[in-house]
Design an enzyme around this catalytic site. Structure first.
Site, PDB file in Angstrom:
ATOM      1  N   LYS A 100       0.863  -1.186   0.000  1.00 41.80           N
ATOM      2  CA  LYS A 100       0.000   0.000   0.000  1.00 41.80           C
ATOM      3  C   LYS A 100       0.898   1.235   0.000  1.00 41.80           C
ATOM      4  CE  LYS A 100      -3.736   2.071   2.788  1.00 41.80           C
ATOM      5  NZ  LYS A 100      -4.656   1.854   3.920  1.00 41.80           N
ATOM      6  N   SER A 159      -9.859  -0.027   7.428  1.00 39.12           N
ATOM      7  CA  SER A 159      -9.304   0.090   6.083  1.00 39.12           C
ATOM      8  C   SER A 159      -8.657  -1.144   5.488  1.00 39.12           C
ATOM      9  CB  SER A 159      -8.303   1.246   6.056  1.00 39.12           C
ATOM     10  OG  SER A 159      -8.998   2.464   6.218  1.00 39.12           O
ATOM     11  N   SER A 183      -9.483   2.318   3.252  1.00 38.56           N
ATOM     12  CA  SER A 183      -8.571   3.038   2.389  1.00 38.56           C
ATOM     13  C   SER A 183      -7.636   2.121   1.591  1.00 38.56           C
ATOM     14  CB  SER A 183      -7.726   4.020   3.190  1.00 38.56           C
ATOM     15  OG  SER A 183      -7.009   3.348   4.187  1.00 38.56           O
TER      16      SER A 183
END
Lengths: 489, 100, 508
Positions: free
Chosen positions: C98, C197, C173
């Site tokens: 990420k 997330s 997210s």
């Protein structure tokens, strides 16, 4: 408390002092805090607030705080919290400073010192740990400032007083005493030019008996001389404002050493809302009693305690004791000399006087004194046994200064110098009487005046005797003999 | 309690954000809508509760770890300044900081 | 042999170790797949030797940056180690990170214009740990800007589309991470979970993801959103894979992260095959309220039936403060974020506005132009709740209620071993549908926020398909340090069901 009034106003001063702590690495990172390196060569990722970096606490910085707390008789908090002080400034890389807000590591305490002959006590509110910001440099760049973050993250102990001071002189005396304490216990190198010890003075005025006036804060005073000047100016300025019917607005001011004036900063720090909250990256700092006890047991005797001991054990005046405990080195030196010579007051006079003068001129501290304590002690013992007069001793000192022992004992070294310089005091009263008789005979016309009480003439005759003896006559004997001879005439 | 335009401007100023009047309107609306939900916390009785700053503090002693006072960071200026917007003589450059 | 992209991590590791396939071939295989899903708005990549990738029209927008030379070099090194018999546990197996984790060899943007092209001089600890197991970094994955969001529509590099229905959101997210695993662009991905997330995008995209106990995984190098809530975690095709990854990612980082717990590294795989006979699964009544859509409820109920068939016991429990977790989270997280994001000021790194008249203007323009709308909004909220006069009523009060929420869980765990329920009230919504109603977004976090606030380990496992044939995830929450129990339960479920194996069209 009797405060000196200025034009009928009482002056109220509180200090906040930022002391850079003597550690190797920064408070939250492992970069060096050494002074004077090339820009940004000592600013690591954590100091630069690069994304993803986090703070890790330096044990030594905490220990320094404990040492300070013990030195001023404060309470060392068993649990304290680090908080973020949020504001934007180029020298503050994270956009917040990690400091302590509601629960500081050191609480309370006090600092004692002398203002002239009067003993003063200034109470401390707290002392807390925080990180220093970087520096802005303006000279080299047109319309721009260059930011150097080497200093960002240097550990600071911020020491806050109650508004207990009542004059600029008292404030400076406090600052000097605080400076002495922090350098004595070794938590700060006290180098004001390098910014290791920076004071902010909160100044307000009021008519006696009235509540506290609005204060203005004079920031970044890094010399004792400027401190006094700045506060004096500020006080007069505030008085003028009030007298003209204006109110004092709480603000931050800077002192301009060139103009000698204080002026409010245009940056609106006063309306700043720092939005303090506990730093979620740092759990609470726990200090166990065992650690505090351990630090206490390892701490050198503190100046106040040592001064009290000097008064008690050596019978010297309090003023002397305070002066002699300015630095650890000086106090150790004095004590050595006093112990060995057995002449504490004499040792005090010489250490505070002649030796301090010489060392100051050479920019040296007592730890580097070219005259070994034992040698001085030997010299003092020769003064006390009347071999050496005080004046002659000064000549001997000059000779002994920076002279190595070369296998001799201190006493034999001293004696050899006395011998070499022919400074042995004439204690033989017969020889003295002869000189005195000669002088009296040559100044017969003065005798009547002396008998009438004219001291100046008397001293002139003493001078002649000393000169005739090449300074070697024992002044006390000369005095006594001269008096009795004149009385007999 | 709903925020006023003036308060929004003050917060934006603290956070160093510019809001155009259109954005301010929208921000005001959204934040006030949000705060309607938030208001419900005020009625919760927390008088006997201590705040929780570290999630695990409820189950174990969480205290600040202290590291040894060692310097281990070397000079990495070039690497660290690789993404700097404006540099001069190794310094980060910004518009002049007025301090008087 | 299966297609590489359908193999488990262990399968891949074994195939590479046995030299059935080389690490290089493996990386090339996944790179080709990954490059077809570059971000819809390309981000500047100073480390990429090739030109900017123009995204294919069929791209779901998962990958933000690549560094092919670096990836293949690393793969070659893996092959060398293997030839010398020095294979590490996941030698040669690709992983993508990420874009909230800083990496030396790829830019790190956190989904923000503020960090476009930013090159970190160091790797995040979690990235290093996985690399030390031999994993090959394939590229950086799209995410909501600074990890703030539940749909991955808040990224400066365009949204991430849900691979199951590209008109829908992937979740956030960690949307890029979830989508990448769902599309088998990489066998594993890292994500971060602050309020859900990892769990929510895993649920929306039909993959498995887990967030460990707060403090288990180092936050060093993980760009901070909300410091007391952020945690790193893996996302993969199965609980078994997640266990391997989590074991590598977790461990004390005492020198760099003061919130890292001093608990030893653990092998989270060791209990995978334990029987779950008698496992008490608590079902919070607040998680099964009216807000829960019927289609999601159906999937959850069926999953719970499966657990019963495996011998588990379903126990009713209560988590009374569940609803309060929304205001509490949305006070604490923005407050911490507002402070964490102050370092983005255009001075030391990152974006700086082109035109400004003085220092104050530099700050304002940089931050106004550099940050997206959602980030700015949360900074505003955070600044407000910390400001003078409001701190006690909001921030302090929220921290107190946080403790109460944590206490609720401890009370519940007296009568159950793990807690189960939905991850979200509904399946993935359409792109653009909720972007103008952020409050609705916030409310949708209701089931994931409580475990975040308490710092408890929690995971999401695929358990069916709901409305519009969209994936549904089952959430499981464990007590502190009980990750292996969670993974055990999940693994047993995955042994007797195949939701997690449902592949998308075009991935087999």
């Amino acid at each position: 408390m009797n405060s000196p009034l200025i034009q009928g106003y009482e002056v109220v001063i509180g200090f906040e002092t930022h002391t850079q702590l003597t550690t190797q690495s920064k408070i939250f990172s492992r970069a060096s805090i050494a002074f004077g390196s090339e820009a940004n060569t000592q600013a690591c990722a954590v100091d630069l607030a690069l994304p993803g970096t986090l703070p890790v606490m330096n044990r030594q910085a905490v220990e320094r705080a404990i040492e300070f707390g013990l030195a001023v008789g404060a309470h060392v908090s068993p649990s304290s919290v680090f908080a973020r002080k949020n504001y934007f400034y180029p020298d503050l890389p994270k956009g917040y400073q990690i400091s302590q807000f509601e629960i500081p590591v050191v609480q309370g305490g006090e600092v004692e010192f002398f203002l002239g002959q009067e003993k003063k006590v200034v109470r401390l509110v707290r002392a807390h740990l925080e990180e220093d910001a970087g520096k802005s440099l303006h000279e080299d760049f047109v319309d721009q400032s260059g930011i150097d973050l080497n200093r960002a993250g240097t550990p600071l102990l911020e020491i806050v007083t109650e508004p207990d001071m009542r004059s600029s002189a008292e404030a400076v005396a406090y600052a000097k005493e605080l400076h002495k304490i922090v350098t004595w216990i070794g938590i700060c190198d006290g180098n004001m030019q390098e910014g290791s010890f920076r004071c902010d003075a909160n100044v307000s005025i009021r008519r006696p008996g009235e509540p506290l006036g609005t204060r203005r804060e004079i920031k970044n005073l890094n010399s004792f001389k400027f401190m006094q000047q700045a506060i004096d100016f500020e006080v007069l300025w505030q008085i003028e404002q009030l007298e003209e019917g204006h109110k004092i607005i709480q603000s931050t001011v800077l002192f301009n050493p060139e103009t000698g004036e204080t002026k409010a900063m245009r940056t609106k720090e006063d309306s700043a809302d720092y939005r303090y909250f506990p730093d979620p990256d740092l759990p609470a700092l726990i200090i166990e009693q065992a650690w505090v006890d351990h630090v206490r047991s390892n701490m050198a005797e503190l100046p106040r305690a040592m001064a009290a001991r000097f008064v008690k054990d050596y019978g010297i005046p309090e003023y002397d004791a305070i002066t002699l405990t300015q630095t650890q080195a000086m106090s150790h030196y004095f004590e050595q000399v006093a112990k060995i010579s057995g002449q504490a007051k004499m040792a005090s006079n010489w250490v505070m006087g002649e030796l301090s003068r010489r060392l100051n001129a050479a920019h040296l501290g007592f730890e580097a004194c070219p005259l070994d304590a034992l040698t001085l002690a030997a010299m003092l013992s020769r003064i006390s046994d009347a071999t050496l007069s005080n004046n002659a001793a000064k000549v001997v000192l000059e000779e002994l200064w920076a002279k190595p022992l070369e296998g001799q004992t201190p006493l034999s070294l001293v004696d050899s110098v006395i011998e070499l310089k022919g400074l042995k005091q004439i204690n033989d009263t017969k020889a003295l009487e002869q000189i005195i008789d000669t002088v009296l005979a040559a100044n017969a016309d003065q005798i009547e005046q002396i008998k009438a009480g004219k001291d100046k003439a008397f001293n002139a005759l003493i001078g002649q005797v000393m000169k005739a003896s090449q300074g070697k006559a024992n002044p006390k004997d000369v005095n006594d003999l001269m008096r009795s001879k004149i009385a007999a005439l | 309690m709903p925020l006023t335009s003036q308060e929004i401007q003050k917060i934006a100023s603290l956070a160093k954000l510019d809001l155009s009047s259109g954005q301010e309107e929208k921000m005001l609306q959204q934040i006030n809508a949000f705060f309607e939900i938030v208001e419900q916390i005020k009625s919760v009785d927390t008088s006997s509760i201590a705040p929780l700053s570290h999630p695990l503090a409820t189950v174990q002693e969480v205290s600040l770890r202290l590291r040894d006072d060692q310097v281990s960071e070397t000079n990495q200026r070039e690497l660290n300044q690789k993404s700097a917007p404006k540099l001069g003589k190794g310094l980060f450059l910004v518009p002049k900081v007025i301090e008087s | 042999m299966q297609e590489l992209h359908n193999m488990s991590l262990q399968g891949l590791a074994l195939a590479i170790k046995n030299r059935t396939v080389s690490a290089r071939e493996t990386s090339e295989h996944f790179l080709a797949r990954a490059k077809a899903h570059a971000s819809l708005k390309p981000a500047l990549n100073p480390l990429q030797t090739a030109d900017h990738l123009t995204p294919a029209t069929t791209s779901c927008g998962a990958f933000v940056s690549f560094n092919e030379e670096f990836t293949l070099n690393l793969a070659d090194q893996s092959d060398q180690r293997i030839s010398k018999g020095q294979a590490r546990s996941l030698e040669g197996v690709p992983i993508a990170h990420k874009d909230i984790f800083v990496t030396r060899d790829f830019p790190t943007t956190a989904g923000s214009k503020m960090l476009e092209g930013y090159c970190s001089p160091f790797d995040a600890t979690v990235v290093s740990l996985l690399q030390q197991e031999g994993m090959i970094n394939l590229g950086k994955l799209n995410c909501d800007e600074f990890a703030m969001g539940s749909s991955n529509e808040n990224s400066a590099w365009g949204p991430v589309k849900n691979p199951w229905d590209v008109s829908r959101v992937a979740g956030g997210s960690s949307g890029g991470s979830a989508a990448a695993v769902a599309l088998r662009l990489c066998p594993a991905a890292t994500g971060t979970d602050t309020g859900g997330s990892i769990r929510q995008p895993a649920s929306f995209c039909g993959v498995t993801g887990i967030k460990p106990t707060y403090g288990r995984a180092s936050r060093y190098g993980m760009i901070a959103y909300a410091s007391s809530l952020d945690q790193a975690g893996p996302m993969a095709q199965s609980a078994e894979d997640c266990a391997l990854l989590l074991s590598a990612m977790c461990g004390p980082d005492l020198d760099r992260d003061s919130t890292s717990l001093d608990v030893p590294k653990e092998d989270f795989s060791r209990h995978l095959n334990d029987s779950i006979q008698g496992l008490r699964i608590g079902l919070p009544k607040e998680f099964f309220s009216d807000g829960l859509h019927a289609d999601v409820r159906t999937c959850i109920d069926l999953a719970l039936d499966e657990f019963k068939a495996l011998g588990a016991q379903l126990v009713p429990i209560e988590l009374p403060k569940t609803e309060l977790s929304i205001p509490v989270y949305y006070i604490l997280a923005p407050a911490e974020a507002s402070s964490n994001l102050s370092r983005f000021d255009g001075v030391k790194f990152g974006f700086r506005a082109k035109a400004y008249k003085d220092l104050d203007d530099l700050y304002r323009k940089t931050r106004t132009e550099g940050f997206g709308e959602e980030v700015k909004k949360r900074i505003m909220i955070g600044t407000y709740v910390l400001s003078h006069g409001y701190y006690d009523a909001y921030y302090l009060q929220a921290q107190k209620i946080r403790r109460m929420i944590s206490n609720d869980f401890q009370e519940a765990f007296k009568t159950c071993d793990v807690i189960a329920g939905p991850v979200t009230p509904q399946v993935a919504w359409k792109l653009g549908e909720q972007i103008n109603d952020p409050v609705a977004n916030y409310l949708a976090d209701i089931f994931t926020l409580p475990a975040s606030l308490a710092g408890l380990p929690a995971m999401s496992i695929p358990c069916g398909f709901g409305a519009s044939s969209m994936p549904v995830g089952l959430q499981m929450i464990g007590n502190y340090f009980q990750e292996s129990k969670l993974l055990n339960a999940a693994h047993q479920f995955q042994l007797s069901t195949d939701w997690h194996k449902k592949a998308l069209r075009g991935t087999t």
